[in-house]
Design an enzyme around this catalytic site. Structure first.
Site, mmCIF file in Angstrom:
data_model
loop_
_atom_site.group_PDB
_atom_site.id
_atom_site.type_symbol
_atom_site.label_atom_id
_atom_site.label_comp_id
_atom_site.label_asym_id
_atom_site.label_seq_id
_atom_site.Cartn_x
_atom_site.Cartn_y
_atom_site.Cartn_z
ATOM 1 N N TYR A 1 51.849 86.256 21.569
ATOM 2 C CA TYR A 1 51.694 87.592 22.143
ATOM 3 C C TYR A 1 52.978 88.416 22.066
ATOM 4 O O TYR A 1 52.942 89.636 21.971
ATOM 5 C CB TYR A 1 51.202 87.480 23.590
ATOM 6 N N LYS B 1 53.123 94.911 28.026
ATOM 7 C CA LYS B 1 52.252 94.768 29.194
ATOM 8 C C LYS B 1 53.064 94.633 30.475
ATOM 9 O O LYS B 1 52.656 95.113 31.538
ATOM 10 C CB LYS B 1 51.322 93.564 29.017
#
Length: 257
Positions: free
Chosen positions: A156, A163
């Site tokens: 990720y 995020k």
């Protein structure tokens, strides 16, 4: 009688009918809301086509959250479609170059791509909220979508950083907009088979982990539970909740090993 009866909701960032945004728009309509959806560029044509698959075909807006012209004109555009008050705003927007920011080579991420990811995925929560703010007031609710940024995930990489920025941005917005009675919250979903997920190399590793550890189990093809949580936060059922991250992940986040 639905939990969103009489409310008007803008779901920003609806591309495919497999997306969380689409599922949210559908459930919001089922719960009585008047829904508008948005996208921009080449994806706008797709959005207009899949809009016809919703229970009621919604207004589709062209809205690029990095375009100041689009943002500056958003309130007037909404008024042009008969919207005098916006009760709910859903931020279903994220982007990171999969070739440079995802896949496991974290240290190789160039600043230009990182900056774009942070702008589109995090700063846009502030930009979009500010653009819609003239139509929001006491009781309005902003809800964004995140993927738990408290830990580092396989593959990720810089999207995890983006995020984390999104999650922090939501708390500061909650602080500043609380005096106006506007709530700002996020929903942290488990891994779902969406267009965004397909762009992440190695995403199947996350899906496998969820199968093993989520106490309630996890259906990565069902956006419904996440959409329901978003709509609950848009409703009047959480009048004193802001700055919160609601996990819809089968309980995965609570399990250490």
């Amino acid at each position: 009688m639905g939990i969103l009866d009489g409310k008007t909701v803008l779901v920003a960032g609806v591309t495919m009918d497999s997306s969380i945004g689409f599922a949210t728009a559908r459930f919001a309509q089922e719960q009585g809301a008047t829904v508008l959806i948005s996208n921009f560029g080449r994806a706008l044509g797709i959005t207009r086509r899949i809009a016809k698959r919703l229970p009621t075909e919604p207004v589709v807006l062209e809205l690029d959250v990095t375009d100041t012209g689009h943002l500056d004109g958003l309130a007037e555009t909404l008024r042009g479609h008969g919207v005098e008050r916006l009760d709910g705003l859903v931020h279903s927007i994220a982007y990171g170059n999969p070739e440079t920011l995802l896949g496991g080579d974290f240290t190789a991420g160039p600043w230009e791509d990182v900056a774009q990811a942070v702008q589109v995925s995090a700063y846009s929560l502030k930009s979009l909220t500010e653009a819609a703010r003239p139509l929001m007031g006491a009781g309005s609710s902003v809800v964004g979508l995140t993927f738990d940024a408290t830990v580092a995930w396989p593959a990720y990489d810089w999207m995890g950083v983006a995020k984390a920025a999104l999650e922090s941005t939501s708390r500061y917005l909650a602080r500043d907009l609380g005096r106006e009675g506007v709530r700002v919250n996020l929903v942290s979903a488990g891994p779902l088979k969406t267009l965004a997920a397909k762009a992440i190399p190695g995403f199947e590793k996350l899906e496998a982990t969820w199968d093993e550890r989520a106490p309630l189990g996890w259906d990565n093809g069902d956006q419904g539970p996440t959409a329901r949580a978003v709509c609950a936060l848009l409703s009047d059922l959480f009048p004193a909740t802001t700055g919160e991250i609601v996990h819809v992940d089968g309980g995965f986040h609570a399990i250490g090993a």
